[in-house]
Design a protein around this motif. Structure first.
Motif: not given
Length: 285
Positions: A188-191, A196-201
């Motif tokens: 939601a934060y990215i949107k 345009d950030l990739k997410i690593i978990v």
């Protein structure tokens, strides 16, 4: 990752700050005893074995100090060197060469050590399909040249800093109220911010792997501090849904075994935080 333009700006800042720190209002040792118009020549002498790194950086330092300094390169970044090799000659104002000397040596000694260690890891992973990554465990203020050295040694760069990729680690997950909440809030934060950030978990166990896989939009799962068997199970569970990365105390003795577990990447802070500088000297000729 950061752009080449951003990277170049980081290098410029490192050089400017290092010269400010080391030279201040003048190199009084040289000013006191060497004539302003004295002309000199020096060689970069290797007194160790390993992978040389920082030649291109040294050229930028010399240019910053004195655009009239001329560098003759004999050995390029990434090459294997041995005791007694000469990497380059620099010629021009003697005062300028001495002003640049310590910054060039400090940077090249550390960069060469990092490149050498990275090459060891990269060679150990050959044929496994896994690639070695650095981390943010770098020396404050000189991250750009340390990550540059990793590339020279055959490794790949992880995110450069906090701003160019999102990594949800254990503390983020716990503070956010759990994995699913952390991922949902992040997307939601990215949107909302048009990023345009990739997410690593990060996952601490197989149950967390399973929960992460219920959410889409995850670029890579960090399989942290797993043993070999659980790493293999995690890789099988993840399949092609996203990339995989192993981390957590992985060293020269264990890196290949983790690579053989099928992960895409292995990250190691030791590439940058646990190295011994290569012995180099800049000697007048």
């Amino acid at each position: 990752m950061i752009s080449q333009e951003q990277f170049n700006k980081e290098i410029e800042l490192i050089i400017a700050n290092a010269v400010r720190e080391d030279v201040g209002d003048g190199d009084h040792s040289s000013l006191a005893c060497i004539p302003f118009d004295a002309h000199g020549k020096a060689k970069l002498l290797v007194k160790d074995d390993g992978i040389i790194a920082g030649v291109a950086f040294a050229k930028r330092v010399f240019e910053y100090i004195d655009k009239d300094l001329k560098v003759e390169t004999l050995i390029d970044d990434g090459a294997e060197v041995k005791h007694g090799d000469i990497v380059f000659y620099v010629e021009g104002s003697s005062q300028s060469i001495l002003k640049a000397e310590r910054l060039v040596l400090n940077a090249m000694q550390r960069m060469s050590a990092i490149a050498t260690k990275t090459k060891i890891f990269a060679d150990l992973l050959e044929g496994t399909g896994a690639k070695i990554l650095d981390t943010r465990k770098t020396t404050p203020g000189i991250r750009a040249i340390e990550k540059w050295a990793v590339k020279i040694g055959g490794g790949e760069n992880h995110r450069f800093a906090l701003y160019d990729m999102i990594m949800l680690k254990d503390n983020h997950i716990d503070f956010a109220g759990g994995i699913t909440k952390a991922i949902t809030k992040t997307k939601a934060y990215i949107k909302d911010n048009h990023l345009d950030l990739k997410i690593i978990v990060e996952a601490r166990n197989l149950d967390e792997i399973e929960e992460i896989l219920k959410s889409d939009g995850v670029y890579r799962i960090l399989i942290d501090n797993f043993n070999y068997e659980d790493t293999k199970k995690a890789v099988a569970m993840i399949g092609d849904q996203c990339q995989t990365e192993s981390s957590g105390g992985i060293n020269e003795s264990t890196v290949r075994d983790y690579g053989l577990c099928g992960v895409n990447y292995i990250s190691s802070g030791a590439l940058t935080h646990s190295v011994y500088n290569m012995d180099l000297s800049l000697k007048a000729v």
